[in-house]
Structure formats: structure tokens, C-alpha cells
Design a protein around this motif. Structure first.
Motif, PDB file in Angstrom:
ATOM      1  N   VAL A 111       1.776  13.154   1.781  1.00  0.00           N
ATOM      2  CA  VAL A 111       1.470  13.866   3.018  1.00  0.00           C
ATOM      3  C   VAL A 111       0.171  14.630   2.786  1.00  0.00           C
ATOM      4  O   VAL A 111       0.083  15.464   1.880  1.00  0.00           O
ATOM      5  N   LEU A 112      -0.834  14.313   3.578  1.00  0.00           N
ATOM      6  CA  LEU A 112      -2.123  15.002   3.556  1.00  0.00           C
ATOM      7  C   LEU A 112      -2.115  15.946   4.745  1.00  0.00           C
ATOM      8  O   LEU A 112      -2.103  15.490   5.898  1.00  0.00           O
ATOM      9  N   MET A 113      -2.055  17.260   4.489  1.00  0.00           N
ATOM     10  CA  MET A 113      -1.895  18.207   5.596  1.00  0.00           C
ATOM     11  C   MET A 113      -2.919  19.324   5.558  1.00  0.00           C
ATOM     12  O   MET A 113      -3.413  19.697   4.496  1.00  0.00           O
ATOM     13  N   ASP A 114      -3.183  19.842   6.737  1.00  0.00           N
ATOM     14  CA  ASP A 114      -4.066  20.989   6.893  1.00  0.00           C
ATOM     15  C   ASP A 114      -3.360  22.253   6.410  1.00  0.00           C
ATOM     16  O   ASP A 114      -2.147  22.408   6.610  1.00  0.00           O
ATOM     17  N   TYR A 115      -4.102  23.134   5.796  1.00  0.00           N
ATOM     18  CA  TYR A 115      -3.562  24.402   5.322  1.00  0.00           C
ATOM     19  C   TYR A 115      -3.094  25.270   6.482  1.00  0.00           C
ATOM     20  O   TYR A 115      -2.028  25.873   6.421  1.00  0.00           O
ATOM     21  N   GLN A 116      -3.904  25.334   7.539  1.00  0.00           N
ATOM     22  CA  GLN A 116      -3.591  26.173   8.688  1.00  0.00           C
ATOM     23  C   GLN A 116      -3.326  25.310   9.911  1.00  0.00           C
ATOM     24  O   GLN A 116      -4.231  24.652  10.418  1.00  0.00           O
ATOM     25  N   LEU A 117      -2.090  25.318  10.369  1.00  0.00           N
ATOM     26  CA  LEU A 117      -1.744  24.655  11.617  1.00  0.00           C
ATOM     27  C   LEU A 117      -1.479  25.724  12.673  1.00  0.00           C
ATOM     28  O   LEU A 117      -1.150  26.858  12.342  1.00  0.00           O
ATOM     29  N   ILE A 144      -0.804  16.807  -0.468  1.00  0.00           N
ATOM     30  CA  ILE A 144      -2.200  17.208  -0.665  1.00  0.00           C
ATOM     31  C   ILE A 144      -2.548  18.103   0.515  1.00  0.00           C
ATOM     32  O   ILE A 144      -2.380  17.708   1.670  1.00  0.00           O
ATOM     33  N   VAL A 145      -3.010  19.316   0.213  1.00  0.00           N
ATOM     34  CA  VAL A 145      -3.369  20.263   1.269  1.00  0.00           C
ATOM     35  C   VAL A 145      -4.889  20.308   1.376  1.00  0.00           C
ATOM     36  O   VAL A 145      -5.585  20.462   0.374  1.00  0.00           O
ATOM     37  N   MET A 146      -5.380  20.179   2.610  1.00  0.00           N
ATOM     38  CA  MET A 146      -6.825  20.252   2.849  1.00  0.00           C
ATOM     39  C   MET A 146      -7.118  21.498   3.683  1.00  0.00           C
ATOM     40  O   MET A 146      -6.267  21.961   4.438  1.00  0.00           O
ATOM     41  N   SER A 147      -8.329  22.032   3.502  1.00  0.00           N
ATOM     42  CA  SER A 147      -8.683  23.246   4.210  1.00  0.00           C
ATOM     43  C   SER A 147     -10.184  23.328   4.409  1.00  0.00           C
ATOM     44  O   SER A 147     -10.959  22.897   3.562  1.00  0.00           O
ATOM     45  N   ALA A 148     -10.557  23.923   5.530  1.00  0.00           N
ATOM     46  CA  ALA A 148     -11.964  24.217   5.778  1.00  0.00           C
ATOM     47  C   ALA A 148     -12.277  25.663   5.471  1.00  0.00           C
ATOM     48  O   ALA A 148     -13.400  26.119   5.667  1.00  0.00           O
ATOM     49  N   LEU A 149     -11.286  26.413   4.964  1.00  0.00           N
ATOM     50  CA  LEU A 149     -11.491  27.816   4.625  1.00  0.00           C
ATOM     51  C   LEU A 149     -12.412  27.919   3.422  1.00  0.00           C
ATOM     52  O   LEU A 149     -12.349  27.119   2.498  1.00  0.00           O
ATOM     53  N   GLY A 150     -13.224  28.932   3.410  1.00  0.00           N
ATOM     54  CA  GLY A 150     -14.194  29.095   2.341  1.00  0.00           C
ATOM     55  C   GLY A 150     -13.773  30.066   1.262  1.00  0.00           C
ATOM     56  O   GLY A 150     -14.554  30.876   0.815  1.00  0.00           O
ATOM     57  N   PRO A 167       0.824  -1.215   0.000  1.00  0.00           N
ATOM     58  CA  PRO A 167       0.000   0.000   0.000  1.00  0.00           C
ATOM     59  C   PRO A 167       0.857   1.264   0.000  1.00  0.00           C
ATOM     60  O   PRO A 167       1.968   1.287   0.522  1.00  0.00           O
ATOM     61  N   VAL A 168       0.329   2.301  -0.596  1.00  0.00           N
ATOM     62  CA  VAL A 168       0.984   3.600  -0.609  1.00  0.00           C
ATOM     63  C   VAL A 168       0.920   4.181   0.798  1.00  0.00           C
ATOM     64  O   VAL A 168      -0.144   4.238   1.407  1.00  0.00           O
ATOM     65  N   GLN A 169       2.063   4.613   1.312  1.00  0.00           N
ATOM     66  CA  GLN A 169       2.118   5.148   2.669  1.00  0.00           C
ATOM     67  C   GLN A 169       1.745   6.624   2.684  1.00  0.00           C
ATOM     68  O   GLN A 169       2.196   7.400   1.840  1.00  0.00           O
ATOM     69  N   ILE A 170       0.923   6.980   3.695  1.00  0.00           N
ATOM     70  CA  ILE A 170       0.393   8.339   3.817  1.00  0.00           C
ATOM     71  C   ILE A 170       0.657   8.871   5.224  1.00  0.00           C
ATOM     72  O   ILE A 170       0.570   8.124   6.205  1.00  0.00           O
ATOM     73  N   ALA A 171       0.916  10.171   5.300  1.00  0.00           N
ATOM     74  CA  ALA A 171       0.927  10.885   6.580  1.00  0.00           C
ATOM     75  C   ALA A 171      -0.297  11.782   6.609  1.00  0.00           C
ATOM     76  O   ALA A 171      -0.653  12.397   5.602  1.00  0.00           O
ATOM     77  N   VAL A 172      -0.953  11.843   7.769  1.00  0.00           N
ATOM     78  CA  VAL A 172      -2.073  12.755   7.963  1.00  0.00           C
ATOM     79  C   VAL A 172      -1.652  13.746   9.047  1.00  0.00           C
ATOM     80  O   VAL A 172      -1.313  13.347  10.164  1.00  0.00           O
ATOM     81  N   LEU A 173      -1.663  15.030   8.696  1.00  0.00           N
ATOM     82  CA  LEU A 173      -1.212  16.086   9.602  1.00  0.00           C
ATOM     83  C   LEU A 173      -2.292  17.151   9.724  1.00  0.00           C
ATOM     84  O   LEU A 173      -2.660  17.794   8.736  1.00  0.00           O
ATOM     85  N   ASP A 174      -2.807  17.311  10.923  1.00  0.00           N
ATOM     86  CA  ASP A 174      -3.793  18.351  11.224  1.00  0.00           C
ATOM     87  C   ASP A 174      -3.699  18.636  12.709  1.00  0.00           C
ATOM     88  O   ASP A 174      -3.430  17.720  13.493  1.00  0.00           O
TER      89      ASP A 174
END
Length: 94
Positions: A60-66, A87-93, A10-17
Motif C-alpha cells: 500500500v503506497l499512501m499519502d501521509y496526510q489524508l 510505503i508512506v509518501m509525503s510532500a511535507l518538508g 506482478p506484485v499488487q499495489i494500492a495507491v491511496l491519496d
């Protein structure tokens, strides 16, 4: 990008938030719904992510704002320099 490595692992992933519940939820989703991926790093801070012995993973799947003083640009550049896709994820609108 294929969903498995050349070895068939499997492809290894990091989740950072900085929200632990989100890290756990995203990791759980991958475990349940995406068997071609393995979350190997689950962290709530950038420093702990970098210090994790399994860093860098392939993605690396990371939050935009830490809640830290390291910019998103710097975090992305460091991950890419280490060989990870980001991959950057965000809840900003925006």
C-alpha cells in the motif's frame, strides 16, 4: 522483497491519496515503467480503499496526510494487520 510473487505474477499495489490526479499519475508511472508491479487499487479515501474488494494488496503506497480523521499510525497498523507492506509518501518538508 522480490519484484514478483512466487507465482510469477506482478506484485499488487494500492495507491491511496486524497488528490485524484496524483493517484492517476503514480498509477500511470507504474503501468509504464514497472511491469513487475500492478496497481490494483486506486482510491482517494481511506474508507473506499478498505472497502475495495482487492484490498489488501501486497503493498500500500499512501499519502501521509489524508483529508480524513484516521491517523497515519492507525492506517499503517491496519494495512500491516491485513498483511500488506506500507510505503508512506509525503510532500511535507520536514
Amino acid at each position: 522483497m522480490s519484484s514478483k510473487t512466487v507465482s510469477g505474477e506482478p506484485v499488487q499495489i494500492a495507491v491511496l491519496d486524497d488528490h485524484g490526479l496524483l493517484v492517476e499519475s503514480v498509477s500511470s508511472w507504474f503501468a509504464t515503467n514497472a511491469p513487475d508491479f500492478a496497481v490494483v487499487v486506486q482510491e482517494t479515501s481511506w474508507a473506499r480503499c478498505l472497502a475495495n474488494p482487492l484490498f489488501p494488496p501486497r503493498i500500500v503506497l499512501m499519502d501521509y496526510q489524508l483529508a480524513e480523521d484516521v491517523s497515519i499510525e492507525a492506517r499503517v497498523l491496519m494495512c500491516k494487520a491485513a498483511g500488506s507492506h506500507v510505503i508512506v509518501m509525503s510532500a511535507l518538508g520536514h
